[in-house]
Design a protein around this motif. Structure first.
Motif, PDB file in Angstrom:
ATOM      1  N   ARG A 136      -7.169   5.353  17.860  1.00 30.24           N
ATOM      2  CA  ARG A 136      -7.695   4.051  18.278  1.00 30.24           C
ATOM      3  C   ARG A 136      -7.281   3.012  17.244  1.00 30.24           C
ATOM      4  O   ARG A 136      -6.883   3.358  16.134  1.00 30.24           O
ATOM      5  N   ARG A 137      -7.387   1.762  17.617  1.00 35.16           N
ATOM      6  CA  ARG A 137      -7.104   0.670  16.685  1.00 35.16           C
ATOM      7  C   ARG A 137      -8.240   0.598  15.652  1.00 35.16           C
ATOM      8  O   ARG A 137      -9.414   0.651  16.019  1.00 35.16           O
ATOM      9  N   PRO A 138      -7.916   0.517  14.364  1.00 31.28           N
ATOM     10  CA  PRO A 138      -8.982   0.436  13.357  1.00 31.28           C
ATOM     11  C   PRO A 138      -9.719  -0.899  13.448  1.00 31.28           C
ATOM     12  O   PRO A 138      -9.139  -1.916  13.845  1.00 31.28           O
ATOM     13  N   ASP A 139     -11.004  -0.899  13.094  1.00 34.82           N
ATOM     14  CA  ASP A 139     -11.759  -2.149  13.116  1.00 34.82           C
ATOM     15  C   ASP A 139     -11.427  -2.987  11.873  1.00 34.82           C
ATOM     16  O   ASP A 139     -10.709  -2.541  10.986  1.00 34.82           O
TER      17      ASP A 139
ATOM     18  N   HIS B 243       3.448  -2.739   4.052  1.00 38.75           N
ATOM     19  CA  HIS B 243       2.839  -4.033   3.797  1.00 38.75           C
ATOM     20  C   HIS B 243       1.365  -3.852   4.128  1.00 38.75           C
ATOM     21  O   HIS B 243       1.015  -3.250   5.152  1.00 38.75           O
ATOM     22  N   TYR B 244       0.501  -4.328   3.252  1.00 39.75           N
ATOM     23  CA  TYR B 244      -0.941  -4.116   3.424  1.00 39.75           C
ATOM     24  C   TYR B 244      -1.477  -5.104   4.464  1.00 39.75           C
ATOM     25  O   TYR B 244      -2.129  -6.077   4.138  1.00 39.75           O
ATOM     26  N   THR B 245      -1.179  -4.852   5.725  1.00 40.85           N
ATOM     27  CA  THR B 245      -1.674  -5.669   6.822  1.00 40.85           C
ATOM     28  C   THR B 245      -1.873  -4.800   8.051  1.00 40.85           C
ATOM     29  O   THR B 245      -1.084  -3.888   8.300  1.00 40.85           O
ATOM     30  N   LEU B 246      -2.922  -5.084   8.774  1.00 40.49           N
ATOM     31  CA  LEU B 246      -3.174  -4.398  10.039  1.00 40.49           C
ATOM     32  C   LEU B 246      -2.915  -5.338  11.209  1.00 40.49           C
ATOM     33  O   LEU B 246      -3.495  -5.197  12.277  1.00 40.49           O
ATOM     34  N   GLY B 247      -2.023  -6.313  10.992  1.00 38.19           N
ATOM     35  CA  GLY B 247      -1.660  -7.252  12.053  1.00 38.19           C
ATOM     36  C   GLY B 247      -0.836  -6.581  13.133  1.00 38.19           C
ATOM     37  O   GLY B 247      -0.235  -5.524  12.925  1.00 38.19           O
ATOM     38  N   ASP B 248      -0.822  -7.208  14.304  1.00 39.18           N
ATOM     39  CA  ASP B 248      -0.026  -6.677  15.419  1.00 39.18           C
ATOM     40  C   ASP B 248       1.423  -6.477  14.984  1.00 39.18           C
ATOM     41  O   ASP B 248       2.010  -7.340  14.351  1.00 39.18           O
ATOM     42  N   GLY B 249       1.976  -5.334  15.314  1.00 39.06           N
ATOM     43  CA  GLY B 249       3.366  -5.042  14.993  1.00 39.06           C
ATOM     44  C   GLY B 249       3.585  -4.429  13.619  1.00 39.06           C
ATOM     45  O   GLY B 249       4.697  -4.050  13.289  1.00 39.06           O
ATOM     46  N   SER B 250       2.527  -4.317  12.817  1.00 39.13           N
ATOM     47  CA  SER B 250       2.726  -3.752  11.471  1.00 39.13           C
ATOM     48  C   SER B 250       2.853  -2.232  11.545  1.00 39.13           C
ATOM     49  O   SER B 250       2.243  -1.573  12.389  1.00 39.13           O
ATOM     50  N   HIS B 251       3.646  -1.677  10.666  1.00 41.56           N
ATOM     51  CA  HIS B 251       3.820  -0.218  10.603  1.00 41.56           C
ATOM     52  C   HIS B 251       2.518   0.460  10.209  1.00 41.56           C
ATOM     53  O   HIS B 251       2.207   1.551  10.687  1.00 41.56           O
ATOM     54  N   LEU B 252       1.762  -0.179   9.312  1.00 40.94           N
ATOM     55  CA  LEU B 252       0.483   0.395   8.900  1.00 40.94           C
ATOM     56  C   LEU B 252      -0.458   0.505  10.102  1.00 40.94           C
ATOM     57  O   LEU B 252      -1.084   1.549  10.305  1.00 40.94           O
TER      58      LEU B 252
ATOM     59  N   LEU C 228       0.860  -1.175   0.000  1.00 39.05           N
ATOM     60  CA  LEU C 228       0.000   0.000   0.000  1.00 39.05           C
ATOM     61  C   LEU C 228       0.899   1.228   0.000  1.00 39.05           C
ATOM     62  O   LEU C 228       1.914   1.252   0.699  1.00 39.05           O
ATOM     63  N   GLU C 229       0.551   2.235  -0.794  1.00 40.42           N
ATOM     64  CA  GLU C 229       1.327   3.469  -0.809  1.00 40.42           C
ATOM     65  C   GLU C 229       0.446   4.624  -0.353  1.00 40.42           C
ATOM     66  O   GLU C 229      -0.655   4.818  -0.870  1.00 40.42           O
ATOM     67  N   VAL C 230       0.948   5.383   0.617  1.00 39.94           N
ATOM     68  CA  VAL C 230       0.269   6.589   1.103  1.00 39.94           C
ATOM     69  C   VAL C 230       1.094   7.782   0.632  1.00 39.94           C
ATOM     70  O   VAL C 230       2.296   7.852   0.890  1.00 39.94           O
ATOM     71  N   VAL C 231       0.439   8.700  -0.080  1.00 38.00           N
ATOM     72  CA  VAL C 231       1.106   9.894  -0.596  1.00 38.00           C
ATOM     73  C   VAL C 231       0.693  11.094   0.246  1.00 38.00           C
ATOM     74  O   VAL C 231      -0.502  11.318   0.481  1.00 38.00           O
TER      75      VAL C 231
END
Length: 144
Positions: free
Chosen positions: A77-80, A58-67, A37-40
């Motif tokens: 807050r944590r996204p749903d 990396h397109y993941t919202l897993g624990d520890g991900s930068h995203l 995923l790219e954020v501009v």
């Protein structure tokens, strides 16, 4: 891309707007093929026009991900599980950037972190420090 200058964003803290969020699909990485995923970000400058800076995740919202870390910072807050990253477009934030030297004297802008605009207290702290410095200088000059 029109509307942006061709200059590298200088290192430091910058008020920015999330200009676009693009799903780049599956790309090769050192960990094997990963969805990216790219954020501009758009950073306005009155003299030089708008800078463009981007960050890839990396397109993941897993624990520890930068995203996950950056989205949670922006939202407070944590996204749903149904979170759509494109919903970030137009959001104001502050980005911390640095320059990374690459081969052949080229440089690349690195986005080290971001916070929502409402948490941006850095300029206020600078203003406060400048006022204290001005008072100290006035006091120093009057005592001479």
């Amino acid at each position: 891309m029109t509307g942006f200058n061709n200059l590298l964003l200088p290192p430091g803290l910058h008020d920015a707007e999330i200009f676009s969020v693009d799903d780049l699909g599956v790309l090769p990485s050192k960990f094997g093929p990963k969805r990216r995923l790219e954020v501009v970000f758009r950073v306005e400058n009155d003299v030089l026009g708008a800078y463009r800076a981007e960050r890839r995740y990396h397109y993941t919202l897993g624990d520890g991900s930068h995203l996950l870390r950056d989205v949670a910072s922006l939202l407070g807050r944590r996204p749903d599980e149904n979170f759509d990253p494109k919903s970030l477009v137009g959001m104001r934030c502050q980005i911390h950037s640095a320059l990374k030297k690459r081969v052949l004297n080229e440089s690349k802008v690195l986005i080290l972190g971001l916070v929502p605009a409402r948490r941006c207290v850095f300029p206020a702290k600078i203003e406060c420090a400048l006022k204290k410095l001005e008072k100290a200088l006035e006091h120093s000059e009057s005592s001479q």
